[in-house]
Scaffold this motif. Sequence first.
Motif, PDB file in Angstrom:
ATOM      1  N   LEU A 220       0.947  -1.260  -0.170  1.00 11.88           N
ATOM      2  CA  LEU A 220       0.081  -0.093   0.458  1.00 11.88           C
ATOM      3  C   LEU A 220       0.577   1.396   0.018  1.00 11.88           C
ATOM      4  O   LEU A 220       2.004   1.291   0.528  1.00 11.88           O
ATOM      5  N   ASP A 221       0.353   1.989  -1.130  1.00 10.48           N
ATOM      6  CA  ASP A 221       0.851   3.546  -0.739  1.00 10.48           C
ATOM      7  C   ASP A 221       1.254   4.167   0.458  1.00 10.48           C
ATOM      8  O   ASP A 221      -0.504   4.370   0.870  1.00 10.48           O
ATOM      9  N   PRO A 222       1.991   5.245   0.941  1.00 12.51           N
ATOM     10  CA  PRO A 222       1.865   6.003   2.278  1.00 12.51           C
ATOM     11  C   PRO A 222       0.402   6.727   2.428  1.00 12.51           C
ATOM     12  O   PRO A 222      -0.529   6.613   3.105  1.00 12.51           O
ATOM     13  N   ALA A 223       0.024   6.526   1.379  1.00 13.49           N
ATOM     14  CA  ALA A 223      -1.379   8.072   1.348  1.00 13.49           C
ATOM     15  C   ALA A 223      -2.356   7.197   0.992  1.00 13.49           C
ATOM     16  O   ALA A 223      -3.688   8.435   0.388  1.00 13.49           O
ATOM     17  N   CYS A 224      -2.633   6.083   0.844  1.00 13.29           N
ATOM     18  CA  CYS A 224      -3.331   5.345  -0.102  1.00 13.29           C
ATOM     19  C   CYS A 224      -5.080   6.147   1.124  1.00 13.29           C
ATOM     20  O   CYS A 224      -6.002   6.229  -0.263  1.00 13.29           O
ATOM     21  N   THR A 225      -4.621   5.822   2.168  1.00 12.66           N
ATOM     22  CA  THR A 225      -6.403   5.525   2.674  1.00 12.66           C
ATOM     23  C   THR A 225      -6.821   7.124   2.522  1.00 12.66           C
ATOM     24  O   THR A 225      -7.785   7.171   2.849  1.00 12.66           O
ATOM     25  N   ILE A 226      -5.851   8.354   3.047  1.00 16.77           N
ATOM     26  CA  ILE A 226      -6.345   9.563   3.244  1.00 16.77           C
ATOM     27  C   ILE A 226      -6.812   9.886   1.948  1.00 16.77           C
ATOM     28  O   ILE A 226      -8.221  10.701   1.617  1.00 16.77           O
ATOM     29  N   GLU A 227      -6.352   9.673   0.383  1.00 18.73           N
ATOM     30  CA  GLU A 227      -6.566   9.587  -0.528  1.00 18.73           C
ATOM     31  C   GLU A 227      -7.638   9.029  -1.269  1.00 18.73           C
ATOM     32  O   GLU A 227      -8.636   9.654  -1.665  1.00 18.73           O
ATOM     33  N   MET A 228      -8.354   8.343  -0.506  1.00 13.80           N
ATOM     34  CA  MET A 228      -9.321   7.026  -0.190  1.00 13.80           C
ATOM     35  C   MET A 228     -10.591   8.456   0.431  1.00 13.80           C
ATOM     36  O   MET A 228     -11.829   8.957  -0.228  1.00 13.80           O
ATOM     37  N   LEU A 229     -10.284   8.566   1.718  1.00 15.82           N
ATOM     38  CA  LEU A 229     -11.269   9.737   2.407  1.00 15.82           C
ATOM     39  C   LEU A 229     -11.556  11.043   1.135  1.00 15.82           C
ATOM     40  O   LEU A 229     -12.394  11.516   1.396  1.00 15.82           O
ATOM     41  N   ARG A 230     -10.810  11.560   0.596  1.00 15.43           N
ATOM     42  CA  ARG A 230     -10.943  12.619  -0.071  1.00 15.43           C
ATOM     43  C   ARG A 230     -11.182  12.029  -1.375  1.00 15.43           C
ATOM     44  O   ARG A 230     -12.253  13.328  -1.787  1.00 15.43           O
ATOM     45  N   VAL A 231     -11.137  11.382  -1.601  1.00 18.91           N
ATOM     46  CA  VAL A 231     -12.401  11.520  -2.892  1.00 18.91           C
ATOM     47  C   VAL A 231     -13.981  10.412  -2.526  1.00 18.91           C
ATOM     48  O   VAL A 231     -15.010  10.770  -3.346  1.00 18.91           O
ATOM     49  N   LEU A 232     -13.806  10.052  -1.446  1.00 23.57           N
ATOM     50  CA  LEU A 232     -15.336   9.625  -1.057  1.00 23.57           C
ATOM     51  C   LEU A 232     -15.960  11.011  -0.172  1.00 23.57           C
ATOM     52  O   LEU A 232     -16.973  10.931  -0.325  1.00 23.57           O
ATOM     53  N   GLU A 233     -15.266  11.610   0.064  1.00 27.81           N
ATOM     54  CA  GLU A 233     -16.299  12.914   0.662  1.00 27.81           C
ATOM     55  C   GLU A 233     -15.888  13.687   0.316  1.00 27.81           C
ATOM     56  O   GLU A 233     -16.579  14.513   0.441  1.00 27.81           O
ATOM     57  N   GLU A 234     -15.887  14.056  -0.840  1.00 26.39           N
ATOM     58  CA  GLU A 234     -15.723  15.930  -2.131  1.00 26.39           C
ATOM     59  C   GLU A 234     -16.714  15.501  -2.389  1.00 26.39           C
ATOM     60  O   GLU A 234     -17.478  16.185  -3.353  1.00 26.39           O
ATOM     61  N   ASP A 235     -17.422  13.514  -2.764  1.00 28.66           N
ATOM     62  CA  ASP A 235     -18.036  13.216  -4.029  1.00 28.66           C
ATOM     63  C   ASP A 235     -18.996  12.427  -3.323  1.00 28.66           C
ATOM     64  O   ASP A 235     -18.495  10.839  -2.953  1.00 28.66           O
ATOM     65  N   PRO A 236     -20.154  12.698  -2.590  1.00 28.02           N
ATOM     66  CA  PRO A 236     -21.171  11.234  -2.263  1.00 28.02           C
ATOM     67  C   PRO A 236     -21.281  10.409  -2.790  1.00 28.02           C
ATOM     68  O   PRO A 236     -21.645   8.832  -2.150  1.00 28.02           O
ATOM     69  N   GLN A 237     -21.100  10.746  -4.905  1.00 25.88           N
ATOM     70  CA  GLN A 237     -21.515   9.159  -5.094  1.00 25.88           C
ATOM     71  C   GLN A 237     -20.864   8.542  -5.411  1.00 25.88           C
ATOM     72  O   GLN A 237     -20.906   7.310  -5.869  1.00 25.88           O
ATOM     73  N   ASN A 238     -19.335   8.600  -5.168  1.00 24.09           N
ATOM     74  CA  ASN A 238     -18.391   7.893  -4.974  1.00 24.09           C
ATOM     75  C   ASN A 238     -17.979   6.946  -3.921  1.00 24.09           C
ATOM     76  O   ASN A 238     -18.512   7.315  -2.693  1.00 24.09           O
TER      77      ASN A 238
END
Length: 278
Positions: A220-238
């Motif tokens: 896993l990339d060190p930034a994978c979790t925070i990037e996942m949350l960024r994608v999920l929380e910026e758009d509820p459809q994700n």
Amino acid sequence: MPVQLTTALRVVGTSLFALAVLGGILAAYVTGYQFIHTEKHYLSFGLYGAILGLHLLIQSLFAFLEHRRMRRAGQALKLPSRRRGSVALCIAAYQEDPDYLRKCLRSAQRISFPDLKVVMVVDGNRQEDAYMLDIFHEVLGGTEQAGFFVWRSNFHEAGEGETEASLREGMDRVRDVVRASTFSCIMQKWGGKREVMYTAFKALGDSVDYIQVCDSDTVLDPACTIEMLRVLEEDPQNGDVVWPGTKGMAVEDDQVQAAQVRATEAWSVHQRHVSREQ
């Protein structure tokens, strides 16, 4: 520039580039033009090879630039202070190669997300599966934050010698270990990957907002979790809502149904995000 216009320009640009490469390859193949070659053409380098090499070089360059951009975005990103979702990373392990498992656990340890909970569930509790628990102790154990439990059963099949009382006690112990530990490892009776995921989701219940899942051979990339949350929380459809039903059984447990969990593979989220931008 509007997002829709940017996306349209990227689609057009990518399509034109693909057509240009295809046309160049076709033309080079038909003409058979060669830059250099040996006397009897045992070895040669021509226009066809040059175009293929250039295409590979450009792909590698853009992949590198995208990877660097994603890493920088993850390192610089701060989630909104009004809400920082709690996350558990669930690792499904089954007779994994020891080196792969070590790399997976070490990469999980390096993830740059505060209070990340790591839950590894081993699909098997026999003696030949014990090396995975040893590796867990080697990489993540040795502290008060780590916990483990070797369970004779799983949530849908009792192990040899289990009584109804001991089965219930085992279920409670799994939940307590997972919820009380930052790093936890559960070894359970073999039941397949869905059973492994069921155990992780069931034990976590509504104690976290998000569940991130991966296999035990994933680095896993060190930034994978925070990037996942960024994608999920910026758009509820994700994102996806996953309820761990298995073996045709309906999930009726209140804790599991109450859990507001959007689970997805970190790489899948990253790929969907990249595809949306292109």
